[in-house]
Design an enzyme around this catalytic site. Structure first.
Site, PDB file in Angstrom:
ATOM      1  N   GLN A  76       0.844  -1.199   0.000  1.00  0.00           N
ATOM      2  CA  GLN A  76       0.000   0.000   0.000  1.00  0.00           C
ATOM      3  C   GLN A  76       0.878   1.249   0.000  1.00  0.00           C
ATOM      4  O   GLN A  76       1.264   1.761   1.045  1.00  0.00           O
ATOM      5  CB  GLN A  76      -0.943   0.004   1.206  1.00  0.00           C
ATOM      6  CG  GLN A  76      -1.968   1.104   1.099  1.00  0.00           C
ATOM      7  CD  GLN A  76      -3.100   0.928   2.085  1.00  0.00           C
ATOM      8  OE1 GLN A  76      -3.236  -0.071   2.753  1.00  0.00           O
ATOM      9  NE2 GLN A  76      -3.923   1.938   2.167  1.00  0.00           N
ATOM     10  N   PHE A  77       1.170   1.753  -1.209  1.00  0.00           N
ATOM     11  CA  PHE A  77       2.036   2.930  -1.329  1.00  0.00           C
ATOM     12  C   PHE A  77       1.419   4.155  -0.683  1.00  0.00           C
ATOM     13  O   PHE A  77       2.127   5.079  -0.286  1.00  0.00           O
ATOM     14  CB  PHE A  77       2.384   3.205  -2.799  1.00  0.00           C
ATOM     15  CG  PHE A  77       1.287   3.859  -3.587  1.00  0.00           C
ATOM     16  CD1 PHE A  77       1.249   5.238  -3.718  1.00  0.00           C
ATOM     17  CD2 PHE A  77       0.296   3.105  -4.200  1.00  0.00           C
ATOM     18  CE1 PHE A  77       0.246   5.857  -4.442  1.00  0.00           C
ATOM     19  CE2 PHE A  77      -0.700   3.711  -4.928  1.00  0.00           C
ATOM     20  CZ  PHE A  77      -0.731   5.089  -5.049  1.00  0.00           C
ATOM     21  N   THR A  78       0.108   4.170  -0.506  1.00  0.00           N
ATOM     22  CA  THR A  78      -0.559   5.344   0.062  1.00  0.00           C
ATOM     23  C   THR A  78      -0.189   5.591   1.516  1.00  0.00           C
ATOM     24  O   THR A  78      -0.482   6.666   2.048  1.00  0.00           O
ATOM     25  CB  THR A  78      -2.095   5.227  -0.069  1.00  0.00           C
ATOM     26  OG1 THR A  78      -2.541   4.066   0.632  1.00  0.00           O
ATOM     27  CG2 THR A  78      -2.511   5.133  -1.534  1.00  0.00           C
TER      28      THR A  78
END
Length: 145
Positions: free
Chosen positions: A78-80
């Site tokens: 999850q790059f967010t």
């Protein structure tokens, strides 16, 4: 590296495939969901620290770890987690590592957890995923390495 670790009583991740939605990973019953983000400069040292914490934190029922309980872990990239929304109305993703750096490190994290004797399943890097979970507690911890 950063991980949001959630104690779950069941979790799963689905992605869109050629034949519709397909489940790529799940935790049946008690276990952990690890949403994992990678930033610039992360490497094997951060992978080792997160893997150890995920396996050894005593956050399951009865103050047990996933190793103690024989529980499963679902790892979802999850790059967010490295999004910055302090300014304006659109988050900046500049602190998130690009896919060619992040994907191997997320894979290494899953492998390191497996090497410790824990059953691990994963999402699919870069795919649009649908994550479902029953947060047990609720219990959620932010880990950074």
């Amino acid at each position: 590296m950063r991980a949001v670790l959630q104690r779950v009583d069941g979790a799963s991740v689905e992605v869109d495939g050629p034949a519709g939605r397909e489940m790529t990973g799940d935790v049946a019953g008690e276990g952990l969901l690890a949403l994992v983000g990678v930033t610039h400069g992360d490497g094997p040292e951060q992978v080792a620290v997160l893997a150890r914490k995920i396996c050894e934190l005593r956050i399951l029922a009865g103050e047990r770890s996933v190793l103690d309980a024989g529980a499963q872990v679902l790892v979802v990239s999850q790059f967010t987690l490295y999004g910055d929304a302090r300014k304006g109305r659109r988050p900046s993703w500049s602190k998130a590592a690009p896919g060619e750096i992040a994907e191997p490190l997320v894979d290494d994290l899953a492998a390191e957890i497996r090497a410790r004797g824990v059953e691990v399943s994963t999402g699919r890097f870069g795919a649009h995923m649908r994550v479902s979970l029953t947060n047990d507690g609720p219990f959620t911890i932010l880990l950074e390495a």
